[in-house]
Design a protein around this motif. Structure first.
Motif: not given
Length: 342
Positions: A176, A189, A192, A330
């Motif tokens: 991350l 992000f 992700l 996250w």
């Protein structure tokens, strides 16, 4: 009468000593929270105990789990040593006042970039983030091994990717933090979230995805390269290890002393020992393949040097200081936890 009195006194003393011994831990026994592989941890504990005479108990956990345990026990620490796992989690623990500074007499053998200047943690090994794929699966679906982070977003990978959960795994948090430093936070992000839509299989431990890839249960894992090498050597020879062309990150596995833990003198002896050439070379005896931090230590031949990879200038201090924030982000923005989603 005298003989009976003396015998009764001796029996009383012996019983007192026995009950006292049963009621507490033996003096000098260290408790270690280990983020290493079980076999590596066992070898280290056995060797340290044999060489120093100091008894050791250990508990094996993922790095995030160790941090949570130390937090929960901060008013009455049960362990004295944190041994193994990425140093960015140690940095977060340092900022929370959970670690004890100690500059070891052996620290000069460790390059400055692999240690905290104040002695809150010291690096003992180094490992890089990799893509680990199942060769048979790639052939079946007609794919080449992934070459870039973007490759993992291809439709063919849907439901066939595994990585660990950064809430518990140091491996996953290193991934991350790597993506955020590589692409910038917004783009990372966004990536992700797209990766999550590939039905990623998340695990508690960072090494577990390698085994599932080796067994053909998933196609590709994002994990540390040295863990994949271990599985390859153990018989999963259908594994292919690759690295993203855009750049990859790495961990510095560390050791540190838990603040307020029992037996601080023995804890300092453990840190001194862990930094030596002999201690760092134990891992390869039981099939662990990290690069080592002691300048004189000889790493396993199979270990992959960072110098041969396109590694990003991984900002360890930034990663440690932002760990809690990024994991929370996250959890909410990728998993949807706390946003009314399951």
């Amino acid at each position: 009468m005298k003989k009976i009195a003396i015998g009764g006194l001796l029996l009383s003393l012996l019983m007192s000593l026995f009950l006292s011994a049963c009621g507490k831990e033996s003096p000098g026994t260290l408790t270690v929270y280990a983020g290493l592989y079980e076999d590596h941890a066992i070898k280290a504990m056995e060797t340290f105990q044999k060489q120093t005479g100091i008894k050791v108990n250990y508990v094996r956990m993922s790095n995030g789990e160790i941090l949570s345990r130390i937090r929960a026990e901060r008013n009455s620490p049960k362990a004295s040593i944190w041994f193994g796992g990425p140093a960015d989690t140690f940095i977060q623990a340092k900022t929370e006042g959970l670690l004890e500074p100690y500059v070891s007499k052996n620290v000069e053998a460790i390059p400055q970039e692999y240690r905290d200047s104040e002695g809150y943690w010291t690096g003992i090994y180094v490992g890089s983030i990799a893509f680990v794929s199942n060769k048979t699966w790639l052939q079946e679906v007609g794919l080449q091994a992934p070459q870039s982070w973007e490759d993992l977003l291809k439709p063919e990978y849907r439901g066939m990717i595994s990585m660990a959960d950064p809430r518990s795994s140091g491996t996953a948090y290193t991934t991350l933090a790597t993506l955020v430093q590589l692409f910038g936070e917004d783009k990372a992000f966004d990536y992700l979230r797209q990766l999550h839509q590939q039905n990623v299989i998340y695990t508690t431990s960072g090494s577990v995805p390698g085994r599932t890839v080796g067994m053909g249960e998933v196609g590709t894992a994002v994990m540390f390269s040295h863990d994949a090498l271990k599985f390859y050597k153990e018989g999963f020879q259908n594994l292919i290890i690759g690295f993203p062309t855009e750049g990859t990150g790495y961990e510095i596995g560390a050791v540190g002393i838990i603040k307020g833990g029992p037996h601080q003198e023995e804890a300092r002896q453990f840190v001194d020992w862990a930094l030596t050439k002999q201690a760092q070379e134990l891992g390869k005896q039981v099939g662990n393949y990290q690069q080592l931090t002691n300048r004189d230590a000889v790493a396993p031949e199979e270990a992959i040097p960072l110098e041969k990879l396109n590694v990003i200038p991984y900002d360890l201090d930034w990663a440690g200081q932002n760990r809690e924030r990024l994991i929370n982000k996250w959890t909410t923005e990728v998993l949807g936890v706390g946003k009314g989603k399951d």
